[in-house]
Design an enzyme around this catalytic site. Structure first.
Site, PDB file in Angstrom:
ATOM      1  N   CYS A  52       0.817  -5.976 -11.074  1.00 29.36           N
ATOM      2  CA  CYS A  52      -0.628  -6.202 -11.261  1.00 29.36           C
ATOM      3  C   CYS A  52      -0.961  -6.492 -12.723  1.00 29.36           C
ATOM      4  CB  CYS A  52      -1.418  -5.012 -10.743  1.00 29.36           C
ATOM      5  SG  CYS A  52      -0.778  -3.406 -11.253  1.00 29.36           S
ATOM      6  N   HIS A  96      -7.286  -1.134 -13.935  1.00 20.91           N
ATOM      7  CA  HIS A  96      -6.741  -1.111 -15.290  1.00 20.91           C
ATOM      8  C   HIS A  96      -7.698  -1.900 -16.195  1.00 20.91           C
ATOM      9  CE1 HIS A  96      -2.799  -0.075 -13.567  1.00 20.91           C
ATOM     10  NE2 HIS A  96      -2.752  -1.209 -12.915  1.00 20.91           N
TER      11      HIS A  96
HETATM   12  P1  NAD Z   1       2.766   1.978  -0.824  1.00 18.15           P
HETATM   13  O1  NAD Z   1       3.515   3.249  -0.985  1.00 18.15           O
HETATM   14  O2  NAD Z   1       1.291   1.997  -0.719  1.00 18.15           O
HETATM   15  O3  NAD Z   1       3.323   1.228   0.468  1.00 18.15           O
HETATM   16  C1  NAD Z   1       4.691   1.074   0.729  1.00 18.15           C
HETATM   17  C2  NAD Z   1       4.917   0.980   2.240  1.00 18.15           C
HETATM   18  O4  NAD Z   1       6.302   0.744   2.496  1.00 18.15           O
HETATM   19  C3  NAD Z   1       4.547   2.241   3.001  1.00 18.15           C
HETATM   20  O5  NAD Z   1       3.840   1.845   4.154  1.00 18.15           O
HETATM   21  C4  NAD Z   1       5.892   2.846   3.389  1.00 18.15           C
HETATM   22  O6  NAD Z   1       5.829   3.543   4.609  1.00 18.15           O
HETATM   23  C5  NAD Z   1       6.747   1.592   3.543  1.00 18.15           C
HETATM   24  N1  NAD Z   1       8.189   1.800   3.415  1.00 18.15           N
HETATM   25  C6  NAD Z   1       8.867   2.885   2.936  1.00 18.15           C
HETATM   26  N2  NAD Z   1      10.203   2.665   3.005  1.00 18.15           N
HETATM   27  C7  NAD Z   1      10.371   1.428   3.534  1.00 18.15           C
HETATM   28  C8  NAD Z   1      11.504   0.644   3.866  1.00 18.15           C
HETATM   29  N3  NAD Z   1      12.759   1.090   3.680  1.00 18.15           N
HETATM   30  N4  NAD Z   1      11.301  -0.584   4.378  1.00 18.15           N
HETATM   31  C9  NAD Z   1      10.070  -1.052   4.588  1.00 18.15           C
HETATM   32  N5  NAD Z   1       8.957  -0.344   4.303  1.00 18.15           N
HETATM   33  C10 NAD Z   1       9.113   0.872   3.793  1.00 18.15           C
HETATM   34  O7  NAD Z   1       3.242   1.045  -2.010  1.00 18.15           O
HETATM   35  P2  NAD Z   1       2.429  -0.148  -2.681  1.00 18.15           P
HETATM   36  O8  NAD Z   1       1.503   0.410  -3.692  1.00 18.15           O
HETATM   37  O9  NAD Z   1       1.915  -1.046  -1.617  1.00 18.15           O
HETATM   38  O10 NAD Z   1       3.588  -0.860  -3.512  1.00 18.15           O
HETATM   39  C11 NAD Z   1       4.466  -1.787  -2.903  1.00 18.15           C
HETATM   40  C12 NAD Z   1       5.057  -2.661  -3.981  1.00 18.15           C
HETATM   41  O11 NAD Z   1       4.002  -3.387  -4.618  1.00 18.15           O
HETATM   42  C13 NAD Z   1       5.786  -1.910  -5.106  1.00 18.15           C
HETATM   43  O12 NAD Z   1       6.831  -2.733  -5.586  1.00 18.15           O
HETATM   44  C14 NAD Z   1       4.718  -1.784  -6.180  1.00 18.15           C
HETATM   45  O13 NAD Z   1       5.223  -1.616  -7.469  1.00 18.15           O
HETATM   46  C15 NAD Z   1       4.025  -3.122  -6.018  1.00 18.15           C
HETATM   47  N6  NAD Z   1       2.656  -3.147  -6.539  1.00 18.15           N
HETATM   48  C16 NAD Z   1       1.808  -2.102  -6.307  1.00 18.15           C
HETATM   49  C17 NAD Z   1       0.522  -2.147  -6.857  1.00 18.15           C
HETATM   50  C18 NAD Z   1      -0.425  -1.012  -6.671  1.00 18.15           C
HETATM   51  O14 NAD Z   1      -1.281  -0.808  -7.526  1.00 18.15           O
HETATM   52  N7  NAD Z   1      -0.364  -0.247  -5.611  1.00 18.15           N
HETATM   53  C19 NAD Z   1       0.103  -3.258  -7.579  1.00 18.15           C
HETATM   54  C20 NAD Z   1       0.972  -4.341  -7.735  1.00 18.15           C
HETATM   55  C21 NAD Z   1       2.254  -4.259  -7.220  1.00 18.15           C
END
Ligand code: NAD
Length: 359
Positions: free
Chosen positions: A160, A239
């Site tokens: 992000c 942020h």
């Molecule tokens: P999150 O924890 O909200 O969601 C992750 C999901 O993946 C959950 O539903 C979980 O049950 C599932 N999961 C767990 N193990 C798994 C597996 N082995 N295979 C498939 N699914 C599985 O996480 P998020 O915040 O959505 O983050 C996901 C990615 O996006 C990360 O790389 C994070 O760094 C990135 N990201 C997050 C944000 C943020 O602010 N939340 C912003 C930009 C990028």
């Protein structure tokens, strides 16, 4: 050039550029995954074939309520979903077999493990910014380096914060060139639903100096001189980046820069009369607007928060961490499958489908 799996799909071969849709699977249905699923389902050239989640939850329930085929991801058990009455479409392997590309939105570092599965299947994959850059063939930002994504088998949509900086860099580098950029990232402590994270009270500096964000921006703009520092503060909304950029050429005046941001898609500039004092009003605007999950997918700048002093420009920008990467995932798919003549065309198509303003 469309993917081989797309070409080999029975009855779907349409090199003339007809109505073939790229079939997209979402693996990991949390903060990012559920938003990308909605965004993909709105695109005219994409089909959401299903989403995968490891365990039952309110989000899994919502996926079913929305009519998205729900598959069981990772180490998850079908029986856990059945036990609570959630209908699933099967194990994630069956979802992968139906897809041309998977958007991996699993937690940080899990994408790297999932990559082995995708590679074995010859399945194209889009990863998220929680993975290291080497998880994919290239890092991606639609305004910054759309063409670098063309024809790739794997891409990483940068985080992000990196997405926010890369978008702004595309404007400033394109307009005047950049000699040097310093940015302090005031980072949100957690996403709104993450009740176990902190700090709840206090400001926590990041002692990695400079922080990892600068090198990450260089995965999009390799020649950019940028130094980043970061502190974490107790807020969940957004942020805020505090920027000081020395441009290569001096703009005529502040208005010229404001206008350049205003003309660029995925920027929202608040004027003084709108009385948006900070992130609470930004997110209230997002709730008023009601796009996506009441998201703010654009970089947010304040007209009053931008000043020019010779070649030095100072500006604040706010980044809604939960949604800024969502349209970028859509564009990454389009770049990968060569579905748009250029980044601006893809951005326009994505944003129109999402209901974002057309600049
Ligand atoms: P999150 O924890 O909200 O969601 C992750 C999901 O993946 C959950 O539903 C979980 O049950 C599932 N999961 C767990 N193990 C798994 C597996 N082995 N295979 C498939 N699914 C599985 O996480 P998020 O915040 O959505 O983050 C996901 C990615 O996006 C990360 O790389 C994070 O760094 C990135 N990201 C997050 C944000 C943020 O602010 N939340 C912003 C930009 C990028």
């Amino acid at each position: 050039m469309l993917g081989e799996r797309l070409y080999s799909r029975p009855g779907s071969h349409d090199p003339g550029g007809g109505s073939v849709k790229v079939r997209v699977a979402i693996n990991g249905y949390g903060t990012i995954g559920k938003r990308v699923a909605d965004a993909v389902s709105k695109q005219p050239d994409m089909e959401l074939v299903g989403v995968a989640k490891t365990r039952p939850s309110f989000e899994a329930r919502r996926a079913v309520e929305k009519g998205y085929p729900l598959y069981v991801a990772g180490e998850g058990k079908l029986s856990d979903f059945e036990a609570v009455g959630l209908r699933t479409a099967g194990p994630v392997s069956e979802l992968f077999a139906k897809a041309d590309v998977v958007v991996d939105a699993a937690p940080d570092k899990v994408g790297k493990e999932n990559r082995k599965i995708y590679e074995k299947l010859g399945l194209r994959a889009i990863f998220q910014g929680g993975e290291k850059a080497d998880v994919a063939e290239a890092s991606f930002n639609a305004l910054g380096n759309f063409d670098a994504g063309r024809g790739k088998k794997s891409l990483r949509v940068v985080s992000c914060n990196t997405t926010g900086i890369a978008r702004a860099a595309a404007v400033l580098i394109g307009g005047w060139g950049v000699d040097h950029w310093e940015v302090t990232l005031v980072r949100r402590a957690a996403d709104p639903a993450e009740s176990k994270k902190g700090p709840l009270n206090g400001i926590v500096p990041t002692f990695q100096l400079p922080s990892h964000h600068g090198p990450d921006v260089r995965t999009i703009f390799p020649d950019l001189t940028i130094a980043t520092t970061a502190v974490v503060v107790p807020t969940t909304l957004m942020h805020v980046h505090v920027n000081h950029v020395r441009l290569r050429q001096a703009p005529k005046d502040t208005a010229e820069i404001v206008e350049a941001f205003r003309r660029t898609p995925r920027f929202r500039i608040f004027a003084p009369w709108e009385h948006v004092e900070g992130t609470p009003q930004v997110m209230e605007y997002a709730r008023d607007r009601g796009i996506g999950f009441n998201d703010m997918m654009e970089n947010v700048l304040w007209q009053d928060g931008l000043r020019l002093d010779g070649r030095d420009v100072y500006f604040f920008q706010a980044i809604h961490q939960e949604s800024i990467v969502v349209p970028e995932n859509v564009d990454a798919i389009r770049a990968m499958f060569d579905l748009a003549p250029d980044g601006r065309a893809s951005i326009a198509m994505t944003d129109r489908a999402l209901g974002l303003s057309q600049t």
